[in-house]
Every structure is written in structure tokens, then in C-alpha cells.
Design an enzyme around this catalytic site. Structure first.
Site, PDB file in Angstrom:
ATOM      1  CE  LYS A 225      -4.336   1.326   2.105  1.00 20.80           C
ATOM      2  NZ  LYS A 225      -5.475   0.883   2.907  1.00 20.80           N
TER       3      LYS A 225
ATOM      4  CD  GLU B  95     -19.917  -2.202   7.238  1.00 18.47           C
ATOM      5  OE1 GLU B  95     -20.093  -3.243   6.554  1.00 18.47           O
ATOM      6  OE2 GLU B  95     -18.966  -1.412   7.037  1.00 18.47           O
TER       7      GLU B  95
ATOM      8  NE  ARG C  61     -22.943  -3.411   2.064  1.00 16.69           N
ATOM      9  CZ  ARG C  61     -21.712  -3.518   1.618  1.00 16.69           C
ATOM     10  NH1 ARG C  61     -20.757  -3.975   2.397  1.00 16.69           N
ATOM     11  NH2 ARG C  61     -21.423  -3.168   0.389  1.00 16.69           N
TER      12      ARG C  61
END
Ligand SMILES: Cc1ncc(C[n+]2csc(CCOP(=O)(O)OP(=O)(O)O)c2C)c(N)n1
Length: 619
Positions: A276, A361, A389
Site C-alpha cells: 500500500k 457491519e 448494510r
């Protein structure tokens, strides 16, 4: 080089050296523009070689390349006809920070929320086969997004249906914070354990059956790429062919490999290891900080500006720490948003009373229910947009049994540059319909603390919503009293009462100025409303103006109208909020002005209600 690329087909004409040069140019352009606009820098930098290799080998838009979350796709945007508009990234009227179907024929899905790409890929594959077409489908999904239930459930179906598709697992070991979960642990094992190397011979035999050239490749590049099959691999149980892990920054090998596996039948996962922030040292060193950044100086020694001041998120996190010091039953849950939710320090202080469930979630909310049943006091820290969600979990697992679960709903209201995928403008409408659930919105950090403390003792589920942005800091130990269920008159007035809360209260006060006719009420209890005060205002013949950083449909203003009807009270009511369309991206102030919920908009509404004072800035 980049200037010459009009579309992805131009990549097919470049030599390997030119492609490598292009990768460098893409990185420079991403860094240059994000330094001005802000954005998801680290994820996009890490995926540059992957994007170039995919566009070299596949033919978008005929072939469908689906980016999960879509925040890693800046190079894809630059290569697919959006170079000239790239400087408008995430700005009002500009190009989106995620892939978006209505923005480009090369964006196969509209995203912003994680873990959707695999189900979408499955849908594309079903559509393709139903129509007798033969295009390729590639889903690019991060190791973080793969922690999401949607992704895992889709894999289960993909394995069963055996549709042709390539899933590129972009593994950088990071979600926003370090990734979590058992699969994540397994990926780390894949990369390091020696048994893996022992499996090499077996892997090559399988490779040879698929393609002699792949076998050759694996042999040739074994040090660099370790292209292997691991029989113990969980994807095998799902009947999904697994290849990897391979070096996601070795462009040449990525292209070679993709070229050779692109025609494989059935579903294949290619496990690509990337770093990353690759190519920008600061981001490589601190990918958490550089996941999403504001504008930053292009000086390697400078840190990104996170925006000065005290955030609502930190106000929440600090309050929770103090409460947890006193009450050993408090337990914080985050679905992969430790930093964003202000829980970094809490997580360090109370590791045994903290869990990051990954981008899941639904699991966050139902784990909260389980904790409550088990005798703890769970606080689910969740962004308004991501709570969408888990609506069924709030209803079915929490509210039905009136469980003591607190929802700290961050980023409520429009959020700015992330745009319509992320605006938190539906929570009131959704949550208001759920019995037992109470909804609160503080005006500042002190009131947030008061609400959090009160919520922990009132019983049953409580949602506290607060916006993205800054608020005035408060001293440790500040615990103002709050009268449960009561609104607060912030400014007296005789003709019209503005009912505002959270982000809109300041606008209401600015619009009211010192006009003696305009009352301003901090309508901090959204459910239940302060019906006593509402009845009293109506009884006095006051006009009512509701202002909310939320959709009008089913929102706070609707609740006021419903309450008046229920009580048999009449009042002239005007409602301000978001109309029945998706609010675009832009700064929060731009969007507030666009919808007329800012001070100027409130002044106009007051004028429509007949409260006009000409020649002054206030009402
Ligand atoms: C449903 C949902 N929850 C949370 C988020 C916030 N979020 C955005 S990116 C991200 C991490 C994604 O990690 P990964 O898929 O590994 O991609 P990377 O950024 O590492 O390339 C998270 C948690 C989201 N976008 N969607």
C-alpha cells in the site's frame, strides 16, 4: 507517455519499457493531483502495476473490470479517458473518487462501499452466459474487502456455479488499519511458511496440466513470484482455482501471467501481493495515515494535513475512554474503522473490550446484540452510510428484544468529497421506523458526552448521530446533565420556531440573528420527539421551520408533521433538508448551500414564512 493514452487500447501498442515508464508517470500524476484534491492515495498507488497489466491484457469496456470499493482505481481513471478531468477528482462537479457507471463506460460498477465486486461479477457472468456472449470478467478485490460477508457469500455461490471469471485478490495486508480475520491470517501464512515452498512441486504438476507455459513460467520465476497451488487452500474447498501469491509490482510478470490465465474456464483467484502506498515513501511507511488524505504539500518531509481541530470522532472516542474507565462492561465494536471512528486510543487502552470485526457491519451489529445478551454494554461505532448494510440486524437482532446496544453513528449528514455513496442522509428515516430505538443528535462535544452517558443507563437501543468534521474540544471530566427527551430553547422568539439539530443548529442561529420573532430550538431528541414542547409551540400559534442535514423523506421534519397530526395540533410547518435525489460530491458547505439548509437557505425559508427583515443580514 500518459498524454498519448486516449484509452486502454493504446496500452497494447506500447513496448515493455514504455509500459514501465507509463507506470512511473501514472504514479507521479496521482501524487500530484491528490496532493491538491485529497483522496485515497495509498490504495491507488499500490495498484498501479495491476491496473496497467489488466488493461494491457484485457479489453475494456468489452471485458468488464470491476474494482471493489473503487478507491484504488485512480490509474484506471487516468488510462480510460479521464486524464484531462483528473484534477477535478472528488470536487463538486468533478470526477468521482470511486468508479461510477454513469461516469465512464470503463467503470463496470458504481462503488464506494466495500465487498460488492464479487456478487456484481457473478451477476455479470450470469448475464453474459444468458445472452450467449463471451467477454471476460475480472473482479479486483482487496484483502480488506474480502472480510465482508457479501464477498464471502458471493464466493460461495461463485464456487457452486463455476462461471468463468478472474478474481484478483489485491493483498497488501491492510484494510484501512491492519487487516483482521482468519482468512487474513491464512494469507500471511501463504506468504511466509516453508511448507508452502514444499508444495511447489505439487503445484507445478497442476500448473502443467493447465498450461505448459505456465509451468515453464513458474519454474523460471519461482524466486520472484512463487506461483503455486496450495492444496490446503480454503478456496479449493469452494472449488475456486487459486494461483499465487505473486508480486504485484512486477509488471512484466503480471502481464505474462494474466495473459496465460485469461482464458481459463471456471472461476480463478489470482493472489497478488502489493504494498500500500508503493512508490511514495511516506505512504509506504504509514499507510494508515495515507489511506485517505486531505491536500498535502509535495515535499517528502511534510506530513499530510488532516485538518486542524478536534473531530466529532475524537470527541466520541475520548468520551468512551472515560466511561470505560468507570464501567468495566463497556465494549467497543468497529467494522474496520478504528481510526475514522476515533477509537485508536480506546483500542490501545482496552484491547480486551474492543473488537474490529472487519468490513462486516452486519457482524458488528449482531455481535453487539450478543454482547448485550451476555451482560456487556456494547457500543457499536459505525458510520451512517455503513450502518445501511446492517439494518436488518438493528431490527431483528437488537431492537426486537430491546437490547442495550448503543450506536455511535459518525459521518451523519453529507460527508463531502466521498459523495453520494458515502453521504449519511438516510439513517433517521430508516431508524425512526424501528420500535424501541431512540435517536439523538448532539449540538457539540459536551452534549455528545452527556448523551453517551445517559444512553448507557436509559436501557434499550440508542442511536447517537453526529456529523463529519470538527467541534469545540472539551475538558476531560466534562459531563453536563441532560434532561432525557427534552429539546433545548437556544434562543427565544415569538413567531417562528426553527427546529434544528447537530450541524444545522449553527446555521439556524446565524439565520435568526437577533430577530425577536425567531426562536431557535436544539431539537436534539429525534425519537422520541419532545412532543410536550412541540404541542406548546403549536398551541402558541408559532410557525415551525425544521432544518435537517438529512433526506426530507421520512426524516426529522416528517416526524414533526406526524407528531402534530397524532396530537391533533395545527401549525404552519416548513421543512428544509435534502430532496428526493442523491446529493452529489462537493464540500459539505457547498452541499448545505445547494440544498438550502445553510444560513442563507434558512433566511429564505423564513422569508417564505413571512418573517422578513429587509436590509439586514439576519432574518
Ligand atoms: C461497507 C464498507 N465499510 C467500510 C468501508 C470503509 N473502507 C474503505 S476502504 C476500506 C479498506 C479496504 O481495504 P482493502 O479492500 O484491502 O483495500 P486497500 O485499501 O487495502 O487497497 C474500508 C474499511 C467501506 N468503503 N465500505
Amino acid at each position: 507517455m500518459l498524454e498519448k493514452i486516449r484509452g486502454p487500447e493504446d496500452l497494447k501498442r506500447l513496448s515493455e519499457e514504455e509500459l514501465i515508464e507509463l507506470v512511473g508517470e501514472l504514479r507521479s500524476e496521482i501524487i500530484r493531483v491528490v496532493s491538491q484534491t485529497g483522496g485515497h492515495l495509498a490504495s491507488s498507488l499500490g495498484a498501479v502495476e495491476l491496473v496497467v497489466a489488466l488493461h494491457r491484457v484485457f479489453s475494456s469496456p468489452r471485458d468488464k473490470i470491476l474494482f471493489d470499493v473503487g478507491h484504488q482505481a485512480y490509474a484506471h481513471k487516468l488510462l480510460t479517458g479521464r486524464r484531462e478531468r483528473f484534477e477535478t477528482l472528488r470536487q463538486y462537479g468533478g470526477i468521482a473518487g470511486f468508479t461510477k457507471v454513469s461516469e465512464s463506460e470503463h467503470d463496470a460498477i458504481t462503488v464506494g462501499h466495500a465487498s460488492t465486486s464479487l456478487a456484481s461479477a457473478l451477476g455479470y457472468a450470469l448475464a453474459r452466459d444468458a445472452q450467449g456472449e463471451d467477454y471476460k470478467i475480472v473482479a479486483v478485490i482487496g484483502d480488506g474487502a474480502l472480510t465482508g460477508g457479501m464477498a464471502l457469500a458471493a464466493l460461495n455461490k461463485i464456487g457452486e456455479l463455476q462461471k468463468d471469471m478472474l478474481i484478483v485478490l489485491n493483498d497488501n495486508e491492510m484494510s484501512i488499519s491492519p487487516n483482521v480475520g482468519a482468512l487474513n491470517r491464512y494469507f500471511r501464512t501463504l506468504q511466509v511458511q516453508s511448507w508452502f515452498q514444499d508444495a511447489e512441486a505439487r503445484g507445478k504438476r497442476v500448473l502443467e496440466r493447465i498450461s505448459p507455459r505456465l509451468y515453464e513460467f513458474a519454474d523460471r520465476a519461482k524466486e520472484a513470484t512463487r506461483l503455486l497451488f496450495a492444496p490446503e487452500n480454503p478456496f479449493h474447498a469452494w472449488r475456486i482455482r487459486y494461483l499465487g501469491p505473486v508480486d504485484g509490482h512486477n509488471l512484466k510478470e503480471l502481464i505474462y501471467l494474466l495473459d496465460h490465465i485469461k482464458d481459463l474456464k471456471g472461476p480463478t483467484i489470482l493472489h497478488v501481493v502489493t504494498k500500500k502506498g508503493y512508490g511514495y515513501k511516506l505512504a509506504e511507511k504509514d499507510p494508515v495515515k495515507w489511506h485517505g488524505v486531505g491536500p498535502f504539500p509535495l515535499d517528502p518531509d511534510a506530513a499530510p494535513q488532516k485538518g486542524k481541530g478536534y473531530s466529532w470522532s475524537l470527541a466520541f472516542g475520548d468520551a468512551l475512554i472515560e466511561l470505560a474507565e468507570e464501567d468495566p462492561r463497556i465494549f467497543a465494536i468497529t467494522p474496520a474503522m478504528r481510526e475514522g471512528s476515533g477509537l485508536s486510543e480506546y483500542a490501545e487502552r482496552f484491547p480486551e473490550r474492543y473488537v474490529d470485526v472487519g468490513i462486516a457491519e452486519e457482524v458488528a451489529v449482531t455481535t453487539g446484540a450478543g454482547l448485550a445478551l451476555g451482560g456487556m454494554k456494547p457500543v457499536v461505532a459505525i458510520y451512517s452510510t455503513f450502518l445501511q448494510r446492517a439494518v436488518d440486524q438493528v431490527i431483528h437482532d437488537v431492537a426486537l428484544e430491546n437490547l442495550d446496544v448503543i450506536f455511535a453513528i459518525d459521518r451523519a449528514g453529507v460527508v463531502g468529497a466521498d459523495g453520494p455513496t458515502h453521504h449519511g442522509v438516510f439513517d433517521i428515516s430508516i431508524l425512526r421506523a424501528i420500535p424501541n430505538l431512540k435517536i439523538l443528535a448532539p449540538k457539540d462535544a459536551a452534549e455528545l458526552r452527556a448523551m453517551l452517558k445517559a444512553a448507557l443507563s436509559v436501557g434499550g437501543p440508542v442511536a447517537i448521530r453526529y456529523p463529519r468534521g470538527k467541534t469545540a474540544p472539551v475538558e476531560r471530566g466534562t459531563w453536563p446533565a441532560i434532561e432525557w427527551g427534552r429539546w433545548e430553547v437556544v434562543k427565544e422568539g415569538s413567531e417562528v420556531a426553527i427546529l434544528a439539530f447537530g450541524a444545522t443548529l449553527g446555521y439556524a442561529l446565524a439565520a435568526a440573528g437577533d430577530d425577536p420573532r425567531v426562536m431557535v430550538v436544539n431539537a436534539r431528541f429525534i425519537k422520541p420527539l419532545d412532543e410536550a414542547m412541540l404541542a406548546e409551540l403549536a398551541g402558541r400559534g408559532m410557525k415551525i421551520l425544521t432544518v435537517e442535514d438529512h433526506q426530507l423523506a421520512g426524516g426529522f421534519g416528517s416526524a414533526v408533521l406526524e407528531a402534530l397530526e397524532r396530537m391533533g395540533k395545527k401549525a404552519e410547518v416548513k421543512r428544509l433538508g435534502y430532496p428526493d435525489r442523491f446529493m452529489p460530491q462537493g464540500t459539505q458547505a457547498q452541499l448545505h448551500a445547494l440544498a438550502g439548509i445553510d444560513a442563507a437557505g434558512i433566511r429564505s425559508a423564513l422569508a417564505e414564512l413571512g418573517v422578513v427583515r429587509l436590509g439586514t443580514k439576519s432574518a
